[in-house]
Design a protein around this motif. Structure first.
Motif, PDB file in Angstrom:
ATOM      1  N   TYR A 174       6.945   6.378  -8.356  1.00 14.88           N
ATOM      2  CA  TYR A 174       7.016   5.615  -7.120  1.00 14.88           C
ATOM      3  C   TYR A 174       5.763   5.900  -6.292  1.00 14.88           C
ATOM      4  CZ  TYR A 174      12.002   5.005  -8.146  1.00 14.88           C
ATOM      5  OH  TYR A 174      13.198   4.674  -8.733  1.00 14.88           O
ATOM      6  N   SER A 175       5.230   4.863  -5.704  1.00 10.88           N
ATOM      7  CA  SER A 175       4.107   5.034  -4.794  1.00 10.88           C
ATOM      8  C   SER A 175       4.165   3.946  -3.735  1.00 10.88           C
ATOM      9  CB  SER A 175       2.767   4.987  -5.543  1.00 10.88           C
ATOM     10  OG  SER A 175       2.574   3.722  -6.148  1.00 10.88           O
ATOM     11  N   MET A 176       3.342   4.091  -2.715  1.00 11.74           N
ATOM     12  CA  MET A 176       3.213   3.070  -1.674  1.00 11.74           C
ATOM     13  C   MET A 176       1.733   2.887  -1.393  1.00 11.74           C
ATOM     14  SD  MET A 176       6.260   4.021   1.035  1.00 11.74           S
ATOM     15  CE  MET A 176       5.571   5.651   1.402  1.00 11.74           C
ATOM     16  N   ALA A 177       1.303   1.647  -1.390  1.00 10.54           N
ATOM     17  CA  ALA A 177      -0.098   1.347  -1.126  1.00 10.54           C
ATOM     18  C   ALA A 177      -0.205   0.456   0.113  1.00 10.54           C
ATOM     19  CB  ALA A 177      -0.738   0.653  -2.323  1.00 10.54           C
ATOM     20  N   TYR A 178      -1.131   0.800   0.980  1.00  7.32           N
ATOM     21  CA  TYR A 178      -1.418  -0.008   2.166  1.00  7.32           C
ATOM     22  C   TYR A 178      -2.804  -0.599   1.968  1.00  7.32           C
ATOM     23  CZ  TYR A 178      -1.977  -1.245   7.133  1.00  7.32           C
ATOM     24  OH  TYR A 178      -2.174  -1.911   8.328  1.00  7.32           O
ATOM     25  N   PHE A 179      -2.838  -1.911   1.702  1.00  6.69           N
ATOM     26  CA  PHE A 179      -4.079  -2.608   1.400  1.00  6.69           C
ATOM     27  C   PHE A 179      -4.647  -3.220   2.685  1.00  6.69           C
ATOM     28  CE2 PHE A 179      -1.509  -2.840  -2.507  1.00  6.69           C
ATOM     29  CZ  PHE A 179      -2.396  -2.240  -3.408  1.00  6.69           C
ATOM     30  N   LEU A 230      -3.138   5.215  -0.312  1.00  8.21           N
ATOM     31  CA  LEU A 230      -2.134   5.363  -1.363  1.00  8.21           C
ATOM     32  C   LEU A 230      -1.318   6.622  -1.127  1.00  8.21           C
ATOM     33  CD1 LEU A 230      -0.939   4.382  -4.105  1.00  8.21           C
ATOM     34  CD2 LEU A 230      -2.582   5.943  -5.200  1.00  8.21           C
ATOM     35  N   PHE A 231      -0.006   6.426  -1.023  1.00  6.79           N
ATOM     36  CA  PHE A 231       0.927   7.542  -0.871  1.00  6.79           C
ATOM     37  C   PHE A 231       1.639   7.748  -2.206  1.00  6.79           C
ATOM     38  CE2 PHE A 231       0.331   5.466   3.170  1.00  6.79           C
ATOM     39  CZ  PHE A 231       0.209   6.495   4.090  1.00  6.79           C
ATOM     40  N   ALA A 232       1.568   8.946  -2.758  1.00  5.57           N
ATOM     41  CA  ALA A 232       2.223   9.255  -4.026  1.00  5.57           C
ATOM     42  C   ALA A 232       2.565  10.736  -4.048  1.00  5.57           C
ATOM     43  CB  ALA A 232       1.326   8.894  -5.205  1.00  5.57           C
ATOM     44  N   LYS A 233       3.693  11.058  -4.672  1.00  2.00           N
ATOM     45  CA  LYS A 233       4.132  12.446  -4.756  1.00  2.00           C
ATOM     46  C   LYS A 233       4.038  13.009  -6.169  1.00  2.00           C
ATOM     47  CE  LYS A 233       7.257  12.125  -0.796  1.00  2.00           C
ATOM     48  NZ  LYS A 233       8.605  12.408  -0.258  1.00  2.00           N
ATOM     49  N   THR A 234       3.693  12.169  -7.124  1.00  2.00           N
ATOM     50  CA  THR A 234       3.559  12.607  -8.510  1.00  2.00           C
ATOM     51  C   THR A 234       2.215  12.158  -9.055  1.00  2.00           C
ATOM     52  OG1 THR A 234       4.683  10.595  -9.277  1.00  2.00           O
ATOM     53  CG2 THR A 234       6.040  12.574  -8.964  1.00  2.00           C
ATOM     54  N   LYS A 235       1.723  12.896 -10.047  1.00  2.00           N
ATOM     55  CA  LYS A 235       0.439  12.572 -10.648  1.00  2.00           C
ATOM     56  C   LYS A 235       0.542  11.294 -11.476  1.00  2.00           C
ATOM     57  CE  LYS A 235      -1.314  17.319 -10.931  1.00  2.00           C
ATOM     58  NZ  LYS A 235      -1.824  18.378 -11.836  1.00  2.00           N
ATOM     59  N   GLY A 236      -0.612  10.788 -11.835  1.00  5.33           N
ATOM     60  CA  GLY A 236      -0.670   9.598 -12.664  1.00  5.33           C
ATOM     61  C   GLY A 236      -1.955   8.815 -12.466  1.00  5.33           C
ATOM     62  N   LEU A 237      -2.450   8.757 -11.222  1.00  2.00           N
ATOM     63  CA  LEU A 237      -3.648   7.990 -10.925  1.00  2.00           C
ATOM     64  C   LEU A 237      -4.861   8.608 -11.608  1.00  2.00           C
ATOM     65  CD1 LEU A 237      -5.153   5.783  -9.270  1.00  2.00           C
ATOM     66  CD2 LEU A 237      -5.374   7.496  -7.452  1.00  2.00           C
ATOM     67  N   GLU A 238      -5.612   7.782 -12.326  1.00  4.27           N
ATOM     68  CA  GLU A 238      -6.860   8.202 -12.948  1.00  4.27           C
ATOM     69  C   GLU A 238      -8.010   7.370 -12.381  1.00  4.27           C
ATOM     70  OE1 GLU A 238      -5.285   9.722 -17.323  1.00  4.27           O
ATOM     71  OE2 GLU A 238      -6.142   7.706 -17.146  1.00  4.27           O
ATOM     72  N   VAL A 239      -9.120   8.033 -12.086  1.00  6.26           N
ATOM     73  CA  VAL A 239     -10.263   7.428 -11.419  1.00  6.26           C
ATOM     74  C   VAL A 239     -11.508   7.627 -12.273  1.00  6.26           C
ATOM     75  CG1 VAL A 239     -11.727   7.547  -9.359  1.00  6.26           C
ATOM     76  CG2 VAL A 239      -9.242   7.843  -9.149  1.00  6.26           C
ATOM     77  N   MET A 265      13.633   4.777   1.237  1.00  4.95           N
ATOM     78  CA  MET A 265      13.974   3.364   1.292  1.00  4.95           C
ATOM     79  C   MET A 265      13.500   2.651   0.030  1.00  4.95           C
ATOM     80  SD  MET A 265      12.860   0.372   4.007  1.00  4.95           S
ATOM     81  CE  MET A 265      13.196   1.392   5.430  1.00  4.95           C
ATOM     82  N   SER A 266      12.300   2.981  -0.419  1.00  3.86           N
ATOM     83  CA  SER A 266      11.754   2.357  -1.621  1.00  3.86           C
ATOM     84  C   SER A 266      12.643   2.620  -2.830  1.00  3.86           C
ATOM     85  CB  SER A 266      10.339   2.886  -1.875  1.00  3.86           C
ATOM     86  OG  SER A 266       9.839   2.410  -3.105  1.00  3.86           O
ATOM     87  N   LYS A 267      13.019   3.866  -3.042  1.00  2.00           N
ATOM     88  CA  LYS A 267      13.863   4.209  -4.193  1.00  2.00           C
ATOM     89  C   LYS A 267      15.222   3.526  -4.093  1.00  2.00           C
ATOM     90  CE  LYS A 267      11.637   8.656  -5.114  1.00  2.00           C
ATOM     91  NZ  LYS A 267      11.792  10.133  -5.172  1.00  2.00           N
ATOM     92  N   ASP A 268      15.763   3.451  -2.891  1.00  3.78           N
ATOM     93  CA  ASP A 268      17.063   2.803  -2.712  1.00  3.78           C
ATOM     94  C   ASP A 268      16.958   1.303  -2.987  1.00  3.78           C
ATOM     95  OD1 ASP A 268      19.855   2.879  -1.929  1.00  3.78           O
ATOM     96  OD2 ASP A 268      19.233   1.836  -0.103  1.00  3.78           O
ATOM     97  N   PHE A 269      15.891   0.680  -2.501  1.00  2.82           N
ATOM     98  CA  PHE A 269      15.723  -0.760  -2.729  1.00  2.82           C
ATOM     99  C   PHE A 269      15.586  -1.061  -4.218  1.00  2.82           C
ATOM    100  CE2 PHE A 269      12.773  -4.327  -3.466  1.00  2.82           C
ATOM    101  CZ  PHE A 269      13.563  -5.365  -2.989  1.00  2.82           C
ATOM    102  N   PHE A 270      14.759  -0.311  -4.921  1.00  2.00           N
ATOM    103  CA  PHE A 270      14.531  -0.594  -6.339  1.00  2.00           C
ATOM    104  C   PHE A 270      15.751  -0.265  -7.204  1.00  2.00           C
ATOM    105  CE2 PHE A 270       9.877  -0.136  -5.221  1.00  2.00           C
ATOM    106  CZ  PHE A 270       9.590  -1.486  -5.406  1.00  2.00           C
TER     107      PHE A 270
END
Length: 360
Positions: free
Chosen positions: A262-267, A200-209, A60-65
């Motif tokens: 693409y990612s999804m965050a639940y705050f 945080l839901f993500a399927k690809t790398k990128g987040l650095e901590v 849904m996210s990819k379709d919306f964007f």
């Protein structure tokens, strides 16, 4: 669970299987507590949210964007954090679609694009419900690890009281060319989250901590079917710094300019009327207790500080009066190092504080 603190790599990132919680709550709670105290981040497997639901939300996210801009931007984000958001600033470049406020709001709120049919709204709200259920289990685990009554954290996080939790669909778009001022505009600026915790839901790398020592950046691994959990500033404040709210980012190295992400965050946010107290350790019993502050303040006061500093714009339904806060409380929060991302400041933040009536 051993956690290395010297020159850690992605292989050292805490990974916890939450499916064991029912059978071994004390052990799993301790693992969560250790990861939250040392890293502030962890990878959670066995979290109970079906992968089919996660995949449906990503689709849904990819379709919306992918919709025309006039469709996406029919309703810009308001002060309840509902609606479309586009940022191109010193914080980075990203698109977002937010679903905030109390439980059930998504089903009928007018500040959503016409793209979100009743069926899509129901799908989003169902996903929010599952994220909330997981959140309550995590908060229960944290109270268990600290010897607290579960209601200490559960009661202030009712889904039926403002401000509610926020599900944000996020797209970091690929660019037509490398930015000429790549050193000045980050992929996603260094920051901490400002609520209680984040899924945080993500399927690809990128987040650095930031590593536990604070000296290096560690890329969070992507574990299929797992969710990233991080402690946010509100819980760090509540625990008086015991649980760590860690700076994180996306860099141009971790997410190159010619790639989408693409990612999804639940705050997760505490209820606005929840009194803000500090947790103190009894060194004799090794148990934690709550103690009130020198003056009364609620998480609504805290959220008002963060709302004005972090967000760059609101829809017209927000008034200046709603966003003003007591300067004493602002000074206290800022002094704790959480007012703008554990000491990370951004150009223009001072202007936004002046606009809100906060003296600095």
């Amino acid at each position: 669970m051993a956690i290395k603190e010297i020159n850690p790599t992605s292989d050292d990132f805490p990974i916890i299987d939450f499916s064991d919680f029912a059978q071994g709550p004390a052990r799993v709670s301790k693992d969560l507590f250790d990861a939250a105290r040392t890293w502030g981040f962890l990878i959670l497997k066995g979290h109970g949210i079906p992968m089919g639901d996660v995949d449906e939300m990503f689709d849904m996210s990819k379709d919306f964007f992918s919709q025309p801009q006039e469709v996406k931007a029919e309703k810009y984000m308001n002060t309840q954090q509902i609606g479309y958001d586009y940022k191109e600033s010193m914080f980075g470049i990203q698109e977002g679609q937010c679903f905030g406020d109390i439980a059930g709001t998504t089903l009928s709120h007018p500040n959503l694009s016409s793209y979100f049919s009743p069926e899509r709204r129901q799908t989003v709200e169902n996903f929010r419900d599952k994220c909330h259920a997981l959140t309550m289990k995590l908060l229960t685990a944290f109270t268990l690890s600290m010897g607290l009554d579960p209601d200490t954290l559960l009661l202030p996080h009712s889904p039926d009281k403002a401000p509610g939790n926020v599900l944000r669909m996020i797209k970091y778009p690929k660019l037509d060319s490398a930015p000429g001022n790549i050193k000045d505009i980050p992929r996603l600026g260094e920051h901490t989250d400002w609520g209680t915790l984040t899924l945080l839901f993500a399927k690809t790398k990128g987040l650095e901590v930031r590593s536990p020592s604070g000296k290096t950046w560690v890329q969070a691994p992507v574990v299929p079917g797992a969710v990233v959990v991080n402690i946010a500033d509100g819980l760090a404040l509540w625990s008086k710094g015991l649980l760590r709210s860690t700076v994180h980012r996306l860099s141009w190295q971790s997410l190159p300019w010619n790639m989408d992400r693409y990612s999804m965050a639940y705050f997760v946010n505490a209820n606005a009327d929840a009194p803000l107290k500090f947790l103190h350790l009894n060194t004799t019993t090794q148990k934690y207790t709550e103690k009130s502050m020198d003056f009364n303040a609620t998480f609504g006061d805290y959220q008002a500080v963060r709302m004005r500093i972090i967000h760059e714009k609101f829809d017209s339904d927000g008034t200046e009066g709603e966003l003003k806060v007591d300067k004493r409380f602002y000074d206290m929060v800022r002094g704790m190092g959480v007012a703008h991302g554990a000491g990370v400041d951004f150009e223009g933040a001072e202007d936004r504080r002046v606009d809100s009536g906060i003296e600095v």
